[in-house]
Design an enzyme around this catalytic site. Structure first.
Site, PDB file in Angstrom:
ATOM      1  N   ASP A 295       0.839  -1.197   0.000  1.00 58.37           N
ATOM      2  CA  ASP A 295       0.000   0.000   0.000  1.00 58.37           C
ATOM      3  C   ASP A 295       0.874   1.247   0.000  1.00 58.37           C
ATOM      4  OD1 ASP A 295      -2.350  -1.437  -0.106  1.00 58.37           O
ATOM      5  OD2 ASP A 295      -2.479  -1.634   2.064  1.00 58.37           O
TER       6      ASP A 295
ATOM      7  N   LYS B 183       0.662  -8.020  -2.389  1.00 56.04           N
ATOM      8  CA  LYS B 183      -0.684  -7.587  -2.818  1.00 56.04           C
ATOM      9  C   LYS B 183      -0.579  -6.209  -3.467  1.00 56.04           C
ATOM     10  CE  LYS B 183      -4.157  -6.002   0.068  1.00 56.04           C
ATOM     11  NZ  LYS B 183      -4.945  -4.929  -0.557  1.00 56.04           N
TER      12      LYS B 183
ATOM     13  N   ASP C  47      -5.299  -7.235  -6.229  1.00 56.95           N
ATOM     14  CA  ASP C  47      -6.508  -7.002  -5.413  1.00 56.95           C
ATOM     15  C   ASP C  47      -7.302  -5.835  -5.994  1.00 56.95           C
ATOM     16  OD1 ASP C  47      -8.331  -6.904  -3.293  1.00 56.95           O
ATOM     17  OD2 ASP C  47      -6.983  -5.750  -2.001  1.00 56.95           O
TER      18      ASP C  47
ATOM     19  N   LYS D 265     -10.650  -6.261  -6.993  1.00 60.25           N
ATOM     20  CA  LYS D 265     -12.066  -6.473  -6.643  1.00 60.25           C
ATOM     21  C   LYS D 265     -12.991  -6.067  -7.790  1.00 60.25           C
ATOM     22  CE  LYS D 265     -11.291  -5.460  -1.694  1.00 60.25           C
ATOM     23  NZ  LYS D 265      -9.945  -4.835  -1.694  1.00 60.25           N
TER      24      LYS D 265
ATOM     25  N   ASP E 194     -18.454  -5.817 -12.336  1.00 59.29           N
ATOM     26  CA  ASP E 194     -19.009  -5.249 -13.565  1.00 59.29           C
ATOM     27  C   ASP E 194     -19.817  -6.362 -14.240  1.00 59.29           C
ATOM     28  OD1 ASP E 194     -19.377  -3.679 -15.945  1.00 59.29           O
ATOM     29  OD2 ASP E 194     -17.500  -2.627 -15.512  1.00 59.29           O
TER      30      ASP E 194
ATOM     31  N   THR F 134     -15.739  -5.172   4.750  1.00 56.19           N
ATOM     32  CA  THR F 134     -15.839  -5.032   6.213  1.00 56.19           C
ATOM     33  C   THR F 134     -16.118  -3.582   6.623  1.00 56.19           C
ATOM     34  OG1 THR F 134     -13.456  -5.017   6.214  1.00 56.19           O
ATOM     35  CG2 THR F 134     -14.504  -7.046   6.933  1.00 56.19           C
TER      36      THR F 134
ATOM     37  N   ARG G 189       0.450  -2.349   7.077  1.00 60.76           N
ATOM     38  CA  ARG G 189       1.190  -1.362   7.866  1.00 60.76           C
ATOM     39  C   ARG G 189       2.109  -1.904   8.953  1.00 60.76           C
ATOM     40  NH1 ARG G 189      -4.118   2.071   8.532  1.00 60.76           N
ATOM     41  NH2 ARG G 189      -4.856  -0.065   8.274  1.00 60.76           N
TER      42      ARG G 189
HETATM   43  O1  C5P Z   1      -2.200  -2.031   6.784  1.00 64.11           O
HETATM   44  P1  C5P Z   1      -3.138  -3.163   6.986  1.00 64.11           P
HETATM   45  O2  C5P Z   1      -2.487  -4.432   7.514  1.00 64.11           O
HETATM   46  O3  C5P Z   1      -4.364  -2.774   7.767  1.00 64.11           O
HETATM   47  O4  C5P Z   1      -3.592  -3.491   5.502  1.00 64.11           O
HETATM   48  C1  C5P Z   1      -4.357  -4.552   5.143  1.00 64.11           C
HETATM   49  C2  C5P Z   1      -4.659  -4.563   3.663  1.00 64.11           C
HETATM   50  O5  C5P Z   1      -5.809  -5.365   3.468  1.00 64.11           O
HETATM   51  C3  C5P Z   1      -4.981  -3.205   3.041  1.00 64.11           C
HETATM   52  O6  C5P Z   1      -4.543  -3.246   1.680  1.00 64.11           O
HETATM   53  C4  C5P Z   1      -6.483  -3.113   3.117  1.00 64.11           C
HETATM   54  O7  C5P Z   1      -7.052  -2.372   2.077  1.00 64.11           O
HETATM   55  C5  C5P Z   1      -6.890  -4.578   2.978  1.00 64.11           C
HETATM   56  N1  C5P Z   1      -8.137  -4.913   3.680  1.00 64.11           N
HETATM   57  C6  C5P Z   1      -8.318  -4.740   5.042  1.00 64.11           C
HETATM   58  N2  C5P Z   1      -9.463  -5.102   5.679  1.00 64.11           N
HETATM   59  C7  C5P Z   1     -10.418  -5.623   4.978  1.00 64.11           C
HETATM   60  C8  C5P Z   1     -10.282  -5.831   3.617  1.00 64.11           C
HETATM   61  C9  C5P Z   1      -9.114  -5.456   2.992  1.00 64.11           C
HETATM   62  O8  C5P Z   1      -7.452  -4.266   5.718  1.00 64.11           O
HETATM   63  N3  C5P Z   1     -11.487  -6.009   5.612  1.00 64.11           N
END
Ligand code: C5P
Length: 246
Positions: A14, A36, A63, A65, A68, A127, A218
């Site tokens: 990210d 990812k 990823d 998603k 369409d 979520t 993160r």
């Molecule tokens: O930084 P973090 O560990 O929170 O990032 C998790 C990754 O998974 C991010 O790319 C986020 O968009 C994705 N994600 C998430 N929770 C979800 C679905 C996707 O954190 N429920």
């Protein structure tokens, strides 16, 4: 095929530029199964980055998603397969016909062009939704039932699995067969801050609860040493795999 702890660990790239992403790939590749690439990085860096990550010997979970009409999503997934991604995903809310067409088109083109079909996953309910926001969209059933219903629809379409939060793993596992893949984001090692993730779980607990793949962003990216953080997560997963076999 039995997956190792490393095969199961996915780092979310990210970040917003190619240089940063590739530097992370080079540092983290020894400890991570896949990277990812989501809509932010893909929109700024493009498919060339996906090819470059793969050229450097790493695997990619694209990823994006897709949601369409069936023909458009099937064509996009085939384009992702031709790029060489190992996992990609669509929204289950795109419907049974869309998911069936995605799988059939992938299988057809993979056989014809001698390509490896990616693992095809569906997102059930984002979520970021709660019961009230689901109701406002016109869905009247409890959120959990909607998640289970969409997981079953994904299995019926012959896709390989779903993206599910750590707290939905049990629900999904009881609703579908054992070979169905569950990929789980929203994880926090015990030593990391939660940031905006509210209902977190440790990666090792998610693994024990039945997740096949674990996405972490993160806690690894924001660490002063991303490689050190990835190594720590991998070590905890290896320990969990060993203790779950005892
Ligand atoms: O930084 P973090 O560990 O929170 O990032 C998790 C990754 O998974 C991010 O790319 C986020 O968009 C994705 N994600 C998430 N929770 C979800 C679905 C996707 O954190 N429920």
């Amino acid at each position: 095929m039995t997956l190792s702890a490393k095969d199961r660990l996915i780092v979310a790239l990210d970040v917003d530029n190619q240089e940063h992403a590739l530097s992370l790939v080079d540092q983290l590749k020894p400890f991570v199964g896949l990277f990812k690439i989501g809509s932010q990085l893909f929109t700024s860096a493009g498919p060339g980055l996906v090819s470059e990550v793969i050229r450097r010997g790493a695997k990619v979970f694209l990823d994006l998603k897709y949601h369409d009409i069936p023909n458009t999503v099937a064509s996009a997934v085939v384009a992702a397969m031709r790029l060489g991604v190992s996992i990609c995903n669509v929204h289950a809310l795109g419907g049974l016909e869309m998911m069936c067409q995605v799988r059939e088109e992938c299988e057809r083109v993979a056989a014809r062009e001698n390509l490896t079909k990616p693992i095809l996953l569906a997102v059930t309910v984002l979520t970021s939704h709660d019961q009230a926001s689901i109701n406002s969209l016109g869905f009247n059933e409890p959120l959990n039932e909607l998640v289970v219903g969409l997981a079953k629809l994904t299995a019926k379409a012959g896709l390989d699995g779903v993206v599910a939060s750590a707290h939905e793993i049990g629900l999904v596992r009881t609703a579908v067969n054992n070979s169905f893949i569950v990929l789980t984001p929203g994880l926090r090692p015990s030593w990391a801050a939660n940031q905006d993730q509210k209902r977190v779980m440790t990666p090792e607990q998610a693994l024990i609860n039945g997740a096949d793949y674990l996405v972490i962003g993160r806690p690894i990216l924001a660490d002063p040493s991303p490689a050190n953080a990835a190594q720590k997560v991998l070590a905890s997963l290896e320990k969990a795999v060993i203790s779950s076999k005892d």
